[in-house]
Design a protein around this motif. Structure first.
Motif, PDB file in Angstrom:
ATOM      1  N   LEU A 197     -10.935   3.773   0.958  1.00 41.49           N
ATOM      2  CA  LEU A 197     -11.183   3.199  -0.230  1.00 41.49           C
ATOM      3  C   LEU A 197     -11.369   1.626   0.008  1.00 41.49           C
ATOM      4  CD1 LEU A 197     -11.444   3.245  -3.614  1.00 41.49           C
ATOM      5  CD2 LEU A 197      -8.782   2.558  -3.291  1.00 41.49           C
ATOM      6  N   GLU A 198     -12.385   0.862  -0.579  1.00 40.49           N
ATOM      7  CA  GLU A 198     -12.532  -0.641   0.032  1.00 40.49           C
ATOM      8  C   GLU A 198     -11.999  -1.457  -1.103  1.00 40.49           C
ATOM      9  OE1 GLU A 198     -16.383   0.432  -2.472  1.00 40.49           O
ATOM     10  OE2 GLU A 198     -14.486   1.595  -1.244  1.00 40.49           O
ATOM     11  N   TYR A 199     -10.974  -1.018  -1.508  1.00 46.47           N
ATOM     12  CA  TYR A 199     -10.321  -1.933  -2.667  1.00 46.47           C
ATOM     13  C   TYR A 199      -8.761  -2.380  -2.025  1.00 46.47           C
ATOM     14  CZ  TYR A 199     -13.802  -1.255  -6.058  1.00 46.47           C
ATOM     15  OH  TYR A 199     -14.954  -0.879  -6.828  1.00 46.47           O
ATOM     16  N   PRO A 200      -8.361  -3.445  -2.452  1.00 45.80           N
ATOM     17  CA  PRO A 200      -7.068  -4.025  -2.106  1.00 45.80           C
ATOM     18  C   PRO A 200      -5.930  -3.036  -2.743  1.00 45.80           C
ATOM     19  CG  PRO A 200      -7.948  -5.757  -3.025  1.00 45.80           C
ATOM     20  CD  PRO A 200      -9.025  -4.757  -3.200  1.00 45.80           C
ATOM     21  N   VAL A 201      -4.685  -2.867  -2.113  1.00 43.02           N
ATOM     22  CA  VAL A 201      -3.832  -1.701  -2.429  1.00 43.02           C
ATOM     23  C   VAL A 201      -3.248  -1.774  -3.866  1.00 43.02           C
ATOM     24  CG1 VAL A 201      -1.363  -0.923  -2.019  1.00 43.02           C
ATOM     25  CG2 VAL A 201      -2.937  -1.935   0.104  1.00 43.02           C
ATOM     26  N   LEU A 202      -3.218  -2.783  -4.348  1.00 36.04           N
ATOM     27  CA  LEU A 202      -2.601  -2.746  -5.826  1.00 36.04           C
ATOM     28  C   LEU A 202      -3.843  -1.977  -6.837  1.00 36.04           C
ATOM     29  CD1 LEU A 202       0.029  -3.220  -7.573  1.00 36.04           C
ATOM     30  CD2 LEU A 202      -0.731  -5.404  -8.014  1.00 36.04           C
ATOM     31  N   GLY A 222       5.342 -17.071  -8.238  1.00 38.90           N
ATOM     32  CA  GLY A 222       5.008 -16.695  -6.874  1.00 38.90           C
ATOM     33  C   GLY A 222       4.754 -15.243  -6.781  1.00 38.90           C
ATOM     34  N   VAL A 223       5.765 -14.239  -7.414  1.00 40.12           N
ATOM     35  CA  VAL A 223       5.810 -12.918  -7.133  1.00 40.12           C
ATOM     36  C   VAL A 223       4.570 -12.317  -7.999  1.00 40.12           C
ATOM     37  CG1 VAL A 223       7.004 -10.759  -8.263  1.00 40.12           C
ATOM     38  CG2 VAL A 223       8.383 -12.744  -7.045  1.00 40.12           C
ATOM     39  N   LEU A 224       4.398 -12.873  -9.284  1.00 35.82           N
ATOM     40  CA  LEU A 224       3.244 -12.491  -9.937  1.00 35.82           C
ATOM     41  C   LEU A 224       1.862 -12.663  -9.393  1.00 35.82           C
ATOM     42  CD1 LEU A 224       4.200 -13.411 -13.558  1.00 35.82           C
ATOM     43  CD2 LEU A 224       3.697 -10.844 -12.755  1.00 35.82           C
ATOM     44  N   LEU A 225       1.712 -14.098  -8.730  1.00 41.24           N
ATOM     45  CA  LEU A 225       0.543 -14.132  -7.750  1.00 41.24           C
ATOM     46  C   LEU A 225       0.491 -13.437  -6.636  1.00 41.24           C
ATOM     47  CD1 LEU A 225      -1.449 -16.540  -8.366  1.00 41.24           C
ATOM     48  CD2 LEU A 225      -0.574 -17.822  -6.384  1.00 41.24           C
ATOM     49  N   GLY A 226       1.279 -13.157  -6.012  1.00 43.44           N
ATOM     50  CA  GLY A 226       1.498 -12.475  -4.820  1.00 43.44           C
ATOM     51  C   GLY A 226       0.804 -11.046  -5.064  1.00 43.44           C
ATOM     52  N   LEU A 227       1.281 -10.419  -6.571  1.00 42.99           N
ATOM     53  CA  LEU A 227       0.894  -9.024  -6.882  1.00 42.99           C
ATOM     54  C   LEU A 227      -0.344  -9.148  -7.316  1.00 42.99           C
ATOM     55  CD1 LEU A 227       3.853  -8.103  -9.362  1.00 42.99           C
ATOM     56  CD2 LEU A 227       3.191  -7.045  -6.999  1.00 42.99           C
ATOM     57  N   GLY A 263       4.357 -14.380  -1.138  1.00 38.67           N
ATOM     58  CA  GLY A 263       4.464 -13.727   0.312  1.00 38.67           C
ATOM     59  C   GLY A 263       5.236 -12.474   0.260  1.00 38.67           C
ATOM     60  N   VAL A 264       6.469 -12.358  -0.372  1.00 45.00           N
ATOM     61  CA  VAL A 264       7.181 -11.373  -0.233  1.00 45.00           C
ATOM     62  C   VAL A 264       6.760 -10.115  -1.325  1.00 45.00           C
ATOM     63  CG1 VAL A 264       9.679 -10.502  -1.162  1.00 45.00           C
ATOM     64  CG2 VAL A 264       9.440 -12.426   0.005  1.00 45.00           C
ATOM     65  N   ALA A 265       6.184 -10.470  -2.418  1.00 42.54           N
ATOM     66  CA  ALA A 265       5.560  -9.690  -3.458  1.00 42.54           C
ATOM     67  C   ALA A 265       4.163  -9.181  -2.605  1.00 42.54           C
ATOM     68  CB  ALA A 265       5.174 -10.166  -4.801  1.00 42.54           C
ATOM     69  N   TRP A 266       3.461 -10.050  -1.897  1.00 43.20           N
ATOM     70  CA  TRP A 266       2.396  -9.284  -1.504  1.00 43.20           C
ATOM     71  C   TRP A 266       2.598  -8.146  -0.209  1.00 43.20           C
ATOM     72  CZ3 TRP A 266       0.010  -9.191   3.482  1.00 43.20           C
ATOM     73  CH2 TRP A 266      -1.317  -8.680   3.371  1.00 43.20           C
ATOM     74  N   LEU A 267       3.767  -8.463   0.451  1.00 44.78           N
ATOM     75  CA  LEU A 267       4.252  -7.541   1.600  1.00 44.78           C
ATOM     76  C   LEU A 267       4.976  -6.309   1.069  1.00 44.78           C
ATOM     77  CD1 LEU A 267       5.846 -10.224   4.081  1.00 44.78           C
ATOM     78  CD2 LEU A 267       3.821  -8.685   4.480  1.00 44.78           C
ATOM     79  N   VAL A 268       5.673  -6.639  -0.079  1.00 49.69           N
ATOM     80  CA  VAL A 268       6.236  -5.253  -0.525  1.00 49.69           C
ATOM     81  C   VAL A 268       5.247  -4.066  -0.857  1.00 49.69           C
ATOM     82  CG1 VAL A 268       7.524  -4.330  -2.729  1.00 49.69           C
ATOM     83  CG2 VAL A 268       8.318  -6.428  -1.471  1.00 49.69           C
ATOM     84  N   VAL A 269       3.975  -4.610  -1.539  1.00 45.22           N
ATOM     85  CA  VAL A 269       3.153  -3.847  -1.902  1.00 45.22           C
ATOM     86  C   VAL A 269       2.133  -3.209  -0.778  1.00 45.22           C
ATOM     87  CG1 VAL A 269       0.745  -3.499  -3.225  1.00 45.22           C
ATOM     88  CG2 VAL A 269       2.731  -4.700  -4.172  1.00 45.22           C
ATOM     89  N   ASN A 270       1.891  -4.178   0.173  1.00 41.01           N
ATOM     90  CA  ASN A 270       1.006  -3.906   1.498  1.00 41.01           C
ATOM     91  C   ASN A 270       1.518  -3.405   2.565  1.00 41.01           C
ATOM     92  OD1 ASN A 270      -2.068  -5.297   0.791  1.00 41.01           O
ATOM     93  ND2 ASN A 270      -0.551  -6.523  -0.297  1.00 41.01           N
ATOM     94  N   LEU A 271       2.621  -3.674   2.870  1.00 35.63           N
ATOM     95  CA  LEU A 271       3.479  -3.221   3.899  1.00 35.63           C
ATOM     96  C   LEU A 271       3.525  -1.988   4.078  1.00 35.63           C
ATOM     97  CD1 LEU A 271       4.366  -4.643   6.695  1.00 35.63           C
ATOM     98  CD2 LEU A 271       6.646  -4.364   5.511  1.00 35.63           C
TER      99      LEU A 271
END
Length: 502
Positions: free
Chosen positions: A123-128, A224-229, A265-273
């Protein structure tokens, strides 16, 4: 000069500032209001009943969204499934039903972890966004024919995307507290309704709009959290950190920017890591696909390639597009640091996302969704907004007529290549037109409709009315005697604004 207000009127305005009514300050809005009975009267009671601006705008947005769904009816009833060109001639194409089977959701494959049987390995879409697509697949009934399931999948997704529309409408309405009716620009935007269900972009748009609202309320971490998501759903929200960095630099608000950056950064990592660790090849497909993808629809690069006997390679276009984007970033930063008054956050956010759209090697018609809420906050002027929207609707029709032409064989029904190039040009000029007006508002703050009533940056949060600590150019050495001009004269900073009208 304006008469000095009395103590009673001053206290009342401080408790509850009167909202700006577009039908009283915008000629186009006033004329358009004749369709529903005319401009709002000065004795109208706002916010005293259930029909608050936010609720009205949400209902309007959902109603217009429903009209966009009705526009897709010819495809829902068959054009998605029978005949390659009919979905283009009816201008009702959507990725959603096609990718239900094309990306393995109909077979129960897990995005990023299971390899796909077709040309696209993962799948060629970002994780969320992938999670959003998978949740919709879980809700979709698995019985019936594949066509029935595709139709249900589209309906489930439209229900989820309608929630995103409501979130966007509420957030834009509440970001500028004294200008709630600017949310109608989003609710009534024709290109917004036409492109809302082509893809899943509304998820990132809703999260970005919510992030803008949190920043306006001074909640840096929540922003920041919402922008990371949002960045975990689409790449473009990441670019908003650039303008915010420059604005915080000029105002010396490093602590707030640090909170926003850490939250993102934290929000993006929580979803992607988790996906990065256990399915790295699938996770990285979005990034490798974006890099390897050739020049595609909607970009000025396509015009160059299709009119060249020796077209540029994908690698060359990637390099040149990156350099152009970096040049735009430098220009936006210079504008932010040298403007006579610190630009509003929404203005720079619009400019940087528009720059990415203009320089990118592909412009899908639903990308206009990224700009609509930002445009409503950056330049809430109905005439200019509708001119831009007309250009985007023209491009929306142009791309489908071009695809109808290329898929109709010898019949050649639709728009030929030269005509499609004109449609691309209209889209580019419309976006550049709105960008030029925003830049003019930044260089001439008295022309900014948001600032005419003495406001500074109502979506700026901690930046609103903040003093400058770092300025470049002429703004660092203002003249002792400012030139006279007609209109309100406003001084910002030190937590207070003063104004007078001639």
């Amino acid at each position: 000069m304006c008469p000095m207000p009395s103590a009673q009127t001053t206290q009342a305005s401080e408790r509850e500032p009167e909202p700006v009514r577009p039908t009283r300050v915008d000629e186009v809005a006033a004329r358009g209001s004749e369709l529903i009975g005319g401009p709002l009267g000065r004795r109208a009671l706002l916010g005293t009943s259930w029909w608050t601006p936010a609720r009205v705008i949400v209902l309007v947005a959902i109603g217009v969204f429903a009209l966009g769904l009705a526009q897709k009816a010819p495809c829902y009833n068959g054009a998605w499934f029978f005949g390659a060109s009919s979905q283009y001639t009816h201008a009702c194409y959507s990725d959603i039903p096609h990718l239900y089977s094309g990306r393995g959701f109909s077979e129960g494959l897990v995005p990023y972890f299971d390899r796909l049987p077709g040309d696209m390995e993962y799948l060629e879409y970002p994780v969320l966004t992938g999670v959003f697509m998978e949740v919709a697949a879980w809700i979709t009934p698995g019985s019936g024919s594949l066509q029935d399931q595709q139709q249900w999948y589209w309906m489930v997704n439209t229900g989820m995307l309608m929630v995103c529309v409501a979130v966007i409408a509420v957030c834009v309405t509440r970001t500028h507290a004294r200008r709630p009716w600017d949310g109608l620009l989003v609710a009534l935007a024709p290109a917004f309704a036409l492109t809302a269900t082509i893809n899943w972009d509304l998820l990132a748009v809703a999260l970005t709009a919510a992030a803008m609202l949190m920043w306006a309320r001074g909640r840096s971490v929540a922003f920041g959290v919402l922008l990371g998501l949002a960045t975990a759903a689409k790449l473009y929200p990441l670019f908003l950190l650039g303008p915010l960095f420059v604005l915080c630099w000029r105002a010396g608000k490093w602590r707030d920017f640090g909170k926003a950056l850490a939250g993102a950064g934290v929000a993006w990592l929580v979803v992607n890591l988790p996906v990065m660790l256990f399915a790295f090849e699938g996770w990285s497909k979005f990034y490798t696909f974006s890099q390897e993808r050739g020049v595609d629809f909607g970009s000025f690069w396509l015009i160059l390639v299709q009119n060249s006997s020796d077209p540029l390679s994908t690698e060359t276009v990637n390099t040149l597009a990156t350099l152009l984007m970096l040049l735009c970033c430098v220009g936006v930063a210079a504008l932010a640091l040298t403007a006579p008054r610190r630009p509003r956050f929404a203005q720079l956010a619009f400019l940087i996302v528009a720059a990415f759209i203009l320089t990118n090697k592909v412009y899908s018609p639903q990308y206009v969704l990224w700009l609509v809420p930002l445009a409503a906050l950056a330049r809430p002027k109905w005439r200019d907004f509708l001119i831009w929207q007309a250009c985007e609707v023209a491009y929306f029709l142009g791309i489908w007529m071009y695809l109808a032409y290329t898929t109709s064989g010898d019949a050649h029904k639709g728009l030929p290549t030269d005509g499609y190039h004109w449609a691309i040009g209209v889209h580019l000029l419309g976006t550049l037109y709105l960008c030029a007006l925003v830049v003019r508002d930044i260089l001439m703050p008295d022309r900014d409709v948001v600032r005419r009533n003495g406001e500074d940056d109502p979506s700026g949060g901690v930046l609103d009315r903040a003093d400058d600590v770092f300025v470049l150019g002429a703004a660092a050495h203002p003249p002792r005697h400012a030139a006279q001009f007609e209109g309100p004269q406003v001084e910002w900073g030190k937590g207070k604004a003063t104004g007078s009208s001639l």
